[in-house]
Design a protein around this motif. Structure first.
Motif, mmCIF file in Angstrom:
data_model
loop_
_atom_site.group_PDB
_atom_site.id
_atom_site.type_symbol
_atom_site.label_atom_id
_atom_site.label_comp_id
_atom_site.label_asym_id
_atom_site.label_seq_id
_atom_site.Cartn_x
_atom_site.Cartn_y
_atom_site.Cartn_z
ATOM 1 N N VAL A 96 46.896 43.039 49.939
ATOM 2 C CA VAL A 96 47.149 42.248 48.857
ATOM 3 C C VAL A 96 47.086 42.987 47.640
ATOM 4 O O VAL A 96 47.913 43.177 46.748
ATOM 5 N N ALA A 97 45.636 43.829 47.558
ATOM 6 C CA ALA A 97 45.339 44.576 46.344
ATOM 7 C C ALA A 97 44.248 45.345 46.690
ATOM 8 O O ALA A 97 43.463 45.147 47.535
ATOM 9 N N SER A 98 44.406 46.624 45.780
ATOM 10 C CA SER A 98 43.184 47.528 46.119
ATOM 11 C C SER A 98 42.764 48.021 44.673
ATOM 12 O O SER A 98 43.708 48.199 43.707
ATOM 13 N N TRP A 99 41.556 47.768 44.091
ATOM 14 C CA TRP A 99 41.011 47.978 42.800
ATOM 15 C C TRP A 99 40.068 48.832 42.757
ATOM 16 O O TRP A 99 39.183 48.843 43.954
ATOM 17 N N THR A 100 39.660 49.614 41.837
ATOM 18 C CA THR A 100 38.385 50.328 41.204
ATOM 19 C C THR A 100 38.001 49.633 40.074
ATOM 20 O O THR A 100 38.512 49.186 39.264
ATOM 21 N N VAL A 101 36.529 49.462 40.227
ATOM 22 C CA VAL A 101 35.784 48.675 39.142
ATOM 23 C C VAL A 101 35.765 49.775 37.947
ATOM 24 O O VAL A 101 35.272 50.935 38.034
ATOM 25 N N GLN A 102 36.297 49.176 36.934
ATOM 26 C CA GLN A 102 36.228 49.873 35.354
ATOM 27 C C GLN A 102 34.979 49.418 34.764
ATOM 28 O O GLN A 102 34.332 50.118 33.876
ATOM 29 N N VAL A 103 34.671 48.101 34.788
ATOM 30 C CA VAL A 103 33.554 47.644 33.862
ATOM 31 C C VAL A 103 32.799 46.686 35.106
ATOM 32 O O VAL A 103 33.260 46.030 35.670
ATOM 33 N N GLY A 104 31.383 46.796 35.185
ATOM 34 C CA GLY A 104 30.680 46.157 35.870
ATOM 35 C C GLY A 104 29.767 46.886 37.137
ATOM 36 O O GLY A 104 29.196 47.879 36.697
ATOM 37 N N ASN A 170 48.695 46.474 34.250
ATOM 38 C CA ASN A 170 47.535 45.273 34.057
ATOM 39 C C ASN A 170 46.167 45.800 34.501
ATOM 40 O O ASN A 170 45.815 46.668 34.934
ATOM 41 N N ILE A 171 45.063 44.899 33.879
ATOM 42 C CA ILE A 171 43.753 45.164 34.495
ATOM 43 C C ILE A 171 43.654 43.792 35.191
ATOM 44 O O ILE A 171 44.423 42.655 34.740
ATOM 45 N N TYR A 172 42.606 43.740 35.934
ATOM 46 C CA TYR A 172 42.337 42.388 36.536
ATOM 47 C C TYR A 172 40.822 42.015 36.184
ATOM 48 O O TYR A 172 40.114 43.158 36.187
ATOM 49 N N GLU A 173 40.503 40.820 36.018
ATOM 50 C CA GLU A 173 39.041 40.353 36.038
ATOM 51 C C GLU A 173 38.644 39.498 37.024
ATOM 52 O O GLU A 173 39.437 38.497 37.597
ATOM 53 N N TYR A 224 45.553 40.467 33.198
ATOM 54 C CA TYR A 224 45.954 40.587 31.883
ATOM 55 C C TYR A 224 46.361 41.992 31.655
ATOM 56 O O TYR A 224 46.315 42.928 32.211
ATOM 57 N N LYS A 225 47.184 42.166 30.468
ATOM 58 C CA LYS A 225 47.548 43.492 30.077
ATOM 59 C C LYS A 225 46.704 44.197 29.586
ATOM 60 O O LYS A 225 46.859 45.634 29.617
ATOM 61 N N SER A 226 45.537 43.568 28.773
ATOM 62 C CA SER A 226 44.334 44.772 28.115
ATOM 63 C C SER A 226 43.159 43.605 27.941
ATOM 64 O O SER A 226 43.374 42.407 28.297
ATOM 65 N N LEU A 227 42.185 44.331 27.672
ATOM 66 C CA LEU A 227 41.097 43.423 27.294
ATOM 67 C C LEU A 227 41.176 42.628 25.975
ATOM 68 O O LEU A 227 40.626 41.484 26.011
ATOM 69 N N GLN A 228 42.166 43.272 25.173
ATOM 70 C CA GLN A 228 42.301 42.354 24.002
ATOM 71 C C GLN A 228 43.235 41.054 24.348
ATOM 72 O O GLN A 228 42.817 39.905 23.750
ATOM 73 N N GLU A 229 43.901 41.254 25.080
ATOM 74 C CA GLU A 229 44.791 40.084 25.461
ATOM 75 C C GLU A 229 43.912 39.235 26.427
ATOM 76 O O GLU A 229 44.051 37.959 26.237
ATOM 77 N N ARG A 230 42.792 39.745 27.113
ATOM 78 C CA ARG A 230 41.907 38.898 27.535
ATOM 79 C C ARG A 230 41.211 37.921 26.780
ATOM 80 O O ARG A 230 40.930 37.054 26.860
ATOM 81 N N ILE A 261 35.545 44.145 35.683
ATOM 82 C CA ILE A 261 37.046 44.462 35.342
ATOM 83 C C ILE A 261 37.616 45.622 36.038
ATOM 84 O O ILE A 261 36.915 46.629 36.726
ATOM 85 N N LEU A 262 38.884 45.336 36.846
ATOM 86 C CA LEU A 262 39.321 46.201 37.755
ATOM 87 C C LEU A 262 40.705 46.801 37.467
ATOM 88 O O LEU A 262 41.387 46.400 36.722
ATOM 89 N N ALA A 263 40.879 47.951 38.044
ATOM 90 C CA ALA A 263 42.120 48.741 37.638
ATOM 91 C C ALA A 263 42.682 49.024 39.183
ATOM 92 O O ALA A 263 42.051 49.321 39.987
ATOM 93 N N PRO A 264 44.266 48.773 39.077
ATOM 94 C CA PRO A 264 44.947 48.967 40.508
ATOM 95 C C PRO A 264 44.780 50.411 41.064
ATOM 96 O O PRO A 264 44.773 51.217 40.044
ATOM 97 N N THR A 265 44.449 50.491 42.271
ATOM 98 C CA THR A 265 44.740 52.022 42.741
ATOM 99 C C THR A 265 46.203 52.299 42.730
ATOM 100 O O THR A 265 47.000 51.153 42.516
#
Length: 271
Positions: A96-104, A170-173, A224-230, A261-265
């Motif tokens: 369904v999804a694969s992410w790398t952690v950007q914050v955390g 997108n970014i994911y939280e 979200y599209k960005s941290l600001q949108e979040r 905060i996650l970014a898709p691979t």
């Protein structure tokens, strides 16, 4: 209750904000009076059956990667995904999804797999893969890039929207909660209402609770599209009448929480 009195007497505004509501504390039907009497009635059904469809199960793989091996690890995992995809005639699992952690938790990757058909299909998929020499070779090579890993089997909350893949940019939280044992039904009752405040902007991606692994864990995933949108989206939710009351009911159920905060691979189906 004593803790709440201490918060009020010391004027801790930040603590009160997390449990503030639209109803004055002096009213007989205030959130505080409701909180004191809220009870979960006994039931002969399992909590899992009441909250979810057990025929769909998700596997959440959390991999802590050696800081100097991220590129090699991602190449290995991409090859593994392609191998499983090529065997799809015999397997019921789907990435369904694969992410790398950007914050955390840095140097961490999170992979979400979906199994349709319950634990029987998970057993079948494991049996097929653990007799596949190519898959076993990839697993052996991957171990050189890892510091640790963890697996949870999750059930989706029935009241969350269906998962839909998103297009790029997108970014994911991922907000993860460890609840007090025995409070999952109450959590579901409150979030079944709360999720309605967050549907308009299509940011709700997925909501799960653990079935096997670390128990009484809940994961909410937002897009979200960005941290600001979040930031703007969350502030808008707090301005919605009723959101603060839902938060007030759920805060006492939580023992621990954290967000990533996650970014898709590049090989993630959802971007």
């Amino acid at each position: 209750m004593l803790k709440l009195r201490n918060i009020i007497s010391t004027g801790n505004v930040n603590a009160l904000r997390s449990i503030s509501t639209t109803a004055p504390l002096g009213e007989s039907d205030s959130w505080f009076s409701k909180l004191l009497v809220r009870k979960i009635e006994p039931t002969k059904e399992s909590h899992s059956r009441m909250l979810s469809d057990k025929e769909i199960i998700y596997a959440l793989h959390t991999h802590n990667v050696r800081p100097d091996s991220m590129a090699e690890y991602l190449t290995n995992y991409k090859t593994t995904v392609e191998l499983i995809r090529d065997k799809k005639a015999n397997l019921s699992q789907k990435l369904v999804a694969s992410w790398t952690v950007q914050v955390g938790d840095m140097d961490q990757c999170v992979h979400l797999w979906k199994y349709t058909g319950g634990f029987e299909k998970i057993d079948q998929a494991k049996e097929d893969l653990w007799h596949d020499p190519e898959y076993l070779g990839l697993m052996k090579d991957r171990s050189k890039f890892l510091r640790s890993r963890h697996l949870q089997y999750l059930l989706p909350f029935s009241y969350w929207p269906q998962i839909e893949s998103r297009t790029g940019g997108n970014i994911y939280e991922m907000r993860s909660y460890r609840l007090k044992p025995g409070t999952m039904i109450e959590w579901g009752n409150n979030w079944a209402r709360a999720i309605n405040f967050r549907k308009n902007n299509n940011e709700a991606f997925a909501g799960f609770f653990s079935q096997i692994g670390r128990l009484y864990n809940v994961h909410h995933i937002w897009c979200y599209k960005s941290l600001q949108e979040r930031k703007e989206t969350r502030e808008q939710a707090w301005r919605s009448p009723g959101w603060d009351e839902c938060v007030a009911y759920t805060v006492p159920l939580i023992r621990e929480m954290h967000c990533r905060i996650l970014a898709p691979t590049v090989f993630s189906p959802t971007q």
